[in-house]
Design a protein around this motif. Structure first.
Motif, PDB file in Angstrom:
ATOM      1  N   ILE A   1       3.267  -6.376 -12.271  1.00 41.92           N
ATOM      2  CA  ILE A   1       2.850  -5.191 -11.524  1.00 41.92           C
ATOM      3  C   ILE A   1       3.174  -3.928 -12.317  1.00 41.92           C
ATOM      4  CG2 ILE A   1       3.206  -3.879  -9.399  1.00 41.92           C
ATOM      5  CD1 ILE A   1       3.962  -6.627  -8.091  1.00 41.92           C
ATOM      6  N   ASP A   2       4.377  -3.863 -12.877  1.00 40.67           N
ATOM      7  CA  ASP A   2       4.777  -2.702 -13.689  1.00 40.67           C
ATOM      8  C   ASP A   2       3.840  -2.534 -14.881  1.00 40.67           C
ATOM      9  OD1 ASP A   2       6.885  -2.268 -11.994  1.00 40.67           O
ATOM     10  OD2 ASP A   2       8.396  -3.203 -13.289  1.00 40.67           O
ATOM     11  N   ARG A   3       3.473  -3.655 -15.483  1.00 41.07           N
ATOM     12  CA  ARG A   3       2.582  -3.605 -16.647  1.00 41.07           C
ATOM     13  C   ARG A   3       1.188  -3.129 -16.237  1.00 41.07           C
ATOM     14  NH1 ARG A   3       1.176  -8.521 -20.971  1.00 41.07           N
ATOM     15  NH2 ARG A   3       1.023  -7.150 -22.789  1.00 41.07           N
ATOM     16  N   ASP A   4       0.669  -3.664 -15.130  1.00 42.22           N
ATOM     17  CA  ASP A   4      -0.657  -3.252 -14.643  1.00 42.22           C
ATOM     18  C   ASP A   4      -0.700  -1.748 -14.363  1.00 42.22           C
ATOM     19  OD1 ASP A   4      -1.669  -5.831 -14.748  1.00 42.22           O
ATOM     20  OD2 ASP A   4      -1.253  -6.255 -12.633  1.00 42.22           O
ATOM     21  N   CYS A   5       0.402  -1.225 -13.819  1.00 38.18           N
ATOM     22  CA  CYS A   5       0.429   0.174 -13.371  1.00 38.18           C
ATOM     23  C   CYS A   5       1.009   1.123 -14.411  1.00 38.18           C
ATOM     24  CB  CYS A   5       1.237   0.289 -12.071  1.00 38.18           C
ATOM     25  SG  CYS A   5       0.561  -0.685 -10.710  1.00 38.18           S
ATOM     26  N   SER A   6       1.394   0.602 -15.569  1.00 44.31           N
ATOM     27  CA  SER A   6       2.014   1.444 -16.596  1.00 44.31           C
ATOM     28  C   SER A   6       1.025   2.475 -17.129  1.00 44.31           C
ATOM     29  CB  SER A   6       2.522   0.580 -17.756  1.00 44.31           C
ATOM     30  OG  SER A   6       1.440  -0.099 -18.383  1.00 44.31           O
ATOM     31  N   GLY A   7       1.559   3.619 -17.524  1.00 38.36           N
ATOM     32  CA  GLY A   7       0.740   4.673 -18.116  1.00 38.36           C
ATOM     33  C   GLY A   7       0.002   5.546 -17.127  1.00 38.36           C
ATOM     34  N   ALA A   8       0.145   5.287 -15.839  1.00 38.56           N
ATOM     35  CA  ALA A   8      -0.568   6.072 -14.825  1.00 38.56           C
ATOM     36  C   ALA A   8       0.306   7.201 -14.285  1.00 38.56           C
ATOM     37  CB  ALA A   8      -1.016   5.176 -13.679  1.00 38.56           C
ATOM     38  N   LEU A   9      -0.283   8.385 -14.105  1.00 38.30           N
ATOM     39  CA  LEU A   9       0.456   9.499 -13.518  1.00 38.30           C
ATOM     40  C   LEU A   9       0.669   9.264 -12.024  1.00 38.30           C
ATOM     41  CD1 LEU A   9      -1.278  12.533 -15.284  1.00 38.30           C
ATOM     42  CD2 LEU A   9       0.968  11.539 -15.786  1.00 38.30           C
TER      43      LEU A   9
ATOM     44  N   SER B   1      -8.919  -4.676  13.959  1.00 38.48           N
ATOM     45  CA  SER B   1      -8.949  -5.725  12.932  1.00 38.48           C
ATOM     46  C   SER B   1      -7.967  -5.439  11.798  1.00 38.48           C
ATOM     47  CB  SER B   1     -10.370  -5.878  12.361  1.00 38.48           C
ATOM     48  OG  SER B   1     -10.785  -4.689  11.712  1.00 38.48           O
ATOM     49  N   TYR B   2      -7.483  -4.192  11.732  1.00 36.56           N
ATOM     50  CA  TYR B   2      -6.510  -3.818  10.699  1.00 36.56           C
ATOM     51  C   TYR B   2      -5.060  -3.956  11.189  1.00 36.56           C
ATOM     52  CZ  TYR B   2     -10.525  -1.894   8.227  1.00 36.56           C
ATOM     53  OH  TYR B   2     -11.732  -1.740   7.583  1.00 36.56           O
ATOM     54  N   GLN B   3      -4.889  -4.483  12.379  1.00 33.21           N
ATOM     55  CA  GLN B   3      -3.536  -4.701  12.901  1.00 33.21           C
ATOM     56  C   GLN B   3      -2.963  -5.981  12.299  1.00 33.21           C
ATOM     57  OE1 GLN B   3      -3.226  -5.652  17.088  1.00 33.21           O
ATOM     58  NE2 GLN B   3      -1.098  -4.958  17.188  1.00 33.21           N
ATOM     59  N   PRO B   4      -1.777  -5.907  11.699  1.00 32.93           N
ATOM     60  CA  PRO B   4      -1.158  -7.125  11.158  1.00 32.93           C
ATOM     61  C   PRO B   4      -0.721  -8.046  12.288  1.00 32.93           C
ATOM     62  CG  PRO B   4      -0.132  -5.123  10.283  1.00 32.93           C
ATOM     63  CD  PRO B   4      -0.957  -4.719  11.451  1.00 32.93           C
ATOM     64  N   LYS B   5      -0.922  -9.322  12.087  1.00 33.73           N
ATOM     65  CA  LYS B   5      -0.476 -10.324  13.058  1.00 33.73           C
ATOM     66  C   LYS B   5       0.674 -11.123  12.460  1.00 33.73           C
ATOM     67  CE  LYS B   5      -4.972 -10.874  15.330  1.00 33.73           C
ATOM     68  NZ  LYS B   5      -5.575  -9.692  14.673  1.00 33.73           N
ATOM     69  N   ILE B   6       1.469 -11.725  13.326  1.00 31.98           N
ATOM     70  CA  ILE B   6       2.589 -12.538  12.853  1.00 31.98           C
ATOM     71  C   ILE B   6       2.056 -13.640  11.938  1.00 31.98           C
ATOM     72  CG2 ILE B   6       4.376 -14.180  13.564  1.00 31.98           C
ATOM     73  CD1 ILE B   6       4.849 -12.453  16.025  1.00 31.98           C
ATOM     74  N   GLY B   7       2.651 -13.735  10.767  1.00 24.79           N
ATOM     75  CA  GLY B   7       2.199 -14.701   9.770  1.00 24.79           C
ATOM     76  C   GLY B   7       1.409 -14.068   8.644  1.00 24.79           C
ATOM     77  N   ASP B   8       0.834 -12.862   8.892  1.00 29.10           N
ATOM     78  CA  ASP B   8       0.156 -12.141   7.819  1.00 29.10           C
ATOM     79  C   ASP B   8       1.177 -11.684   6.779  1.00 29.10           C
ATOM     80  OD1 ASP B   8      -2.373 -12.374   8.906  1.00 29.10           O
ATOM     81  OD2 ASP B   8      -2.297 -10.442   9.943  1.00 29.10           O
ATOM     82  N   ILE B   9       0.696 -11.425   5.577  1.00 27.31           N
ATOM     83  CA  ILE B   9       1.562 -10.955   4.496  1.00 27.31           C
ATOM     84  C   ILE B   9       1.088  -9.572   4.084  1.00 27.31           C
ATOM     85  CG2 ILE B   9       2.414 -11.422   2.155  1.00 27.31           C
ATOM     86  CD1 ILE B   9       1.589 -14.407   2.707  1.00 27.31           C
ATOM     87  N   LEU B  10       1.994  -8.596   4.089  1.00 29.37           N
ATOM     88  CA  LEU B  10       1.651  -7.231   3.698  1.00 29.37           C
ATOM     89  C   LEU B  10       2.114  -6.985   2.267  1.00 29.37           C
ATOM     90  CD1 LEU B  10       2.613  -5.218   6.915  1.00 29.37           C
ATOM     91  CD2 LEU B  10       0.450  -6.354   6.344  1.00 29.37           C
ATOM     92  N   LEU B  11       1.273  -6.292   1.491  1.00 26.25           N
ATOM     93  CA  LEU B  11       1.572  -6.006   0.091  1.00 26.25           C
ATOM     94  C   LEU B  11       1.146  -4.576  -0.211  1.00 26.25           C
ATOM     95  CD1 LEU B  11       2.447  -7.044  -2.731  1.00 26.25           C
ATOM     96  CD2 LEU B  11       0.091  -7.833  -3.055  1.00 26.25           C
ATOM     97  N   THR B  12       2.070  -3.755  -0.703  1.00 22.74           N
ATOM     98  CA  THR B  12       1.751  -2.360  -0.994  1.00 22.74           C
ATOM     99  C   THR B  12       1.067  -2.239  -2.355  1.00 22.74           C
ATOM    100  OG1 THR B  12       3.949  -1.962  -1.958  1.00 22.74           O
ATOM    101  CG2 THR B  12       3.693  -1.540   0.392  1.00 22.74           C
ATOM    102  N   LYS B  13       0.082  -1.340  -2.446  1.00 26.64           N
ATOM    103  CA  LYS B  13      -0.700  -1.186  -3.672  1.00 26.64           C
ATOM    104  C   LYS B  13      -0.740   0.242  -4.211  1.00 26.64           C
ATOM    105  CE  LYS B  13      -5.204  -0.850  -3.267  1.00 26.64           C
ATOM    106  NZ  LYS B  13      -5.347   0.631  -3.182  1.00 26.64           N
ATOM    107  N   ASP B  14      -0.222   1.192  -3.485  1.00 27.81           N
ATOM    108  CA  ASP B  14      -0.206   2.584  -3.930  1.00 27.81           C
ATOM    109  C   ASP B  14       1.197   3.161  -3.800  1.00 27.81           C
ATOM    110  OD1 ASP B  14      -2.961   2.566  -4.372  1.00 27.81           O
ATOM    111  OD2 ASP B  14      -3.400   3.213  -2.326  1.00 27.81           O
ATOM    112  N   GLY B  15       1.542   4.098  -4.689  1.00 28.76           N
ATOM    113  CA  GLY B  15       2.852   4.732  -4.596  1.00 28.76           C
ATOM    114  C   GLY B  15       3.962   3.770  -4.976  1.00 28.76           C
ATOM    115  N   THR B  16       4.659   3.269  -3.996  1.00 24.98           N
ATOM    116  CA  THR B  16       5.667   2.222  -4.213  1.00 24.98           C
ATOM    117  C   THR B  16       4.941   0.888  -4.152  1.00 24.98           C
ATOM    118  OG1 THR B  16       7.322   3.604  -3.113  1.00 24.98           O
ATOM    119  CG2 THR B  16       7.879   1.293  -3.445  1.00 24.98           C
ATOM    120  N   VAL B  17       4.551   0.375  -5.315  1.00 26.17           N
ATOM    121  CA  VAL B  17       3.667  -0.797  -5.355  1.00 26.17           C
ATOM    122  C   VAL B  17       4.453  -2.104  -5.428  1.00 26.17           C
ATOM    123  CG1 VAL B  17       1.821   0.505  -6.448  1.00 26.17           C
ATOM    124  CG2 VAL B  17       3.447  -0.725  -7.873  1.00 26.17           C
ATOM    125  N   GLY B  18       3.822  -3.172  -4.936  1.00 22.17           N
ATOM    126  CA  GLY B  18       4.382  -4.510  -5.097  1.00 22.17           C
ATOM    127  C   GLY B  18       5.460  -4.891  -4.110  1.00 22.17           C
TER     128      GLY B  18
END
Length: 254
Positions: A188-196, A126-143
């Protein structure tokens, strides 16, 4: 090479057209050495770190407030990826898609890739992306946002969100284009600002403001991105053909 250059030119045209449509080309940002904020802004923002209240963030937020927009939660449903743990990694098998694999242009692979067994993959399909899905990164290199347009033989990790549209009138490629653009990246930069350790919280992802243009304009921008992807695929096909020809020539010479 010509097709590759065309692909880049088409995508750059889409980016430039979006920036102009949103009026970002005329927005001049200030970056003073010092700045201040009010107590009410601290309370409404729910933040006490100074980075969040930088002047250029406020300027961009004010500009965005003059543009029709909707929070991302009204446009898509979310599914967070899963962590399997390093003991589950195998030397081959199904790709365990991590943040480093997700680029604006696709899911890329390399020497540092991780894999899982077929058995584990089947239990987590169920975690396999299918054609048409949209992937968005949230950790490390975000956005980093990408619309899946080719089969992905694997599952996504916990640092990636899979988005499924609620409204089919919103072009997927427009959504990805705008999330990858400055109007969303500053949020995104604003949301994640100030975090180590950079981590984009699900509540902030859901609240991301997405500019909504006319249907014709969104379709036009989406079409440019689709043309860019087509040119990229044709470039890759031509490169593969050239490699095969060289290999055949070498085998023939031997």
């Amino acid at each position: 090479m010509r097709k590759k250059n065309l692909s880049k030119q088409l995508y750059d045209s889409a980016k430039s057209a979006l920036i102009k449509e949103l009026g970002l080309d005329k927005l001049v940002l200030d970056r003073p050495k010092s700045y201040e904020t009010s107590f009410s802004e601290v309370v409404s923002g729910g933040r006490i770190d100074s980075d969040y209240f930088q002047v250029h963030f406020k300027q961009q937020a004010n500009h965005l407030s003059m543009i029709q927009s909707k929070p991302l939660r009204e446009l898509v449903d979310f599914q967070k990826g899963i962590e399997v743990g390093s003991p589950a990694y195998t030397s081959s098998g199904k790709l365990f898609v991590r943040v480093s694999n997700v680029k604006k242009t696709g899911v890329v692979t390399g020497n540092s890739d991780k894999y899982i067994s077929e058995t584990l993959f089947n239990s987590l399909v169920s975690y396999q992306p299918k054609i048409g899905d949209i992937l968005l990164t949230k950790d490390g290199t975000v956005g980093v946002c990408y619309v899946v347009d080719e089969p992905v033989d694997g599952i996504i990790s916990g640092g990636i969100m899979k988005l499924s549209k609620k409204d089919e009138s919103l072009p997927s490629e427009y959504l990805a284009l705008v999330i990858n653009s400055p109007i969303c990246q500053f949020q995104i930069d604003r949301d994640c600002s100030g975090a180590l350790i950079v981590h984009w919280k699900p509540k902030d992802i859901a609240a991301l403001k997405i500019p909504i243009l006319t249907e014709d304009k969104m379709a036009e921008l989406s079409d440019l991105v689709n043309q860019s992807k087509i040119a990229k695929k044709e470039s890759e096909q031509l490169l593969d053909q050239a490699k095969r020809m060289v290999e055949e020539l070498i085998e023939g010479a031997v």
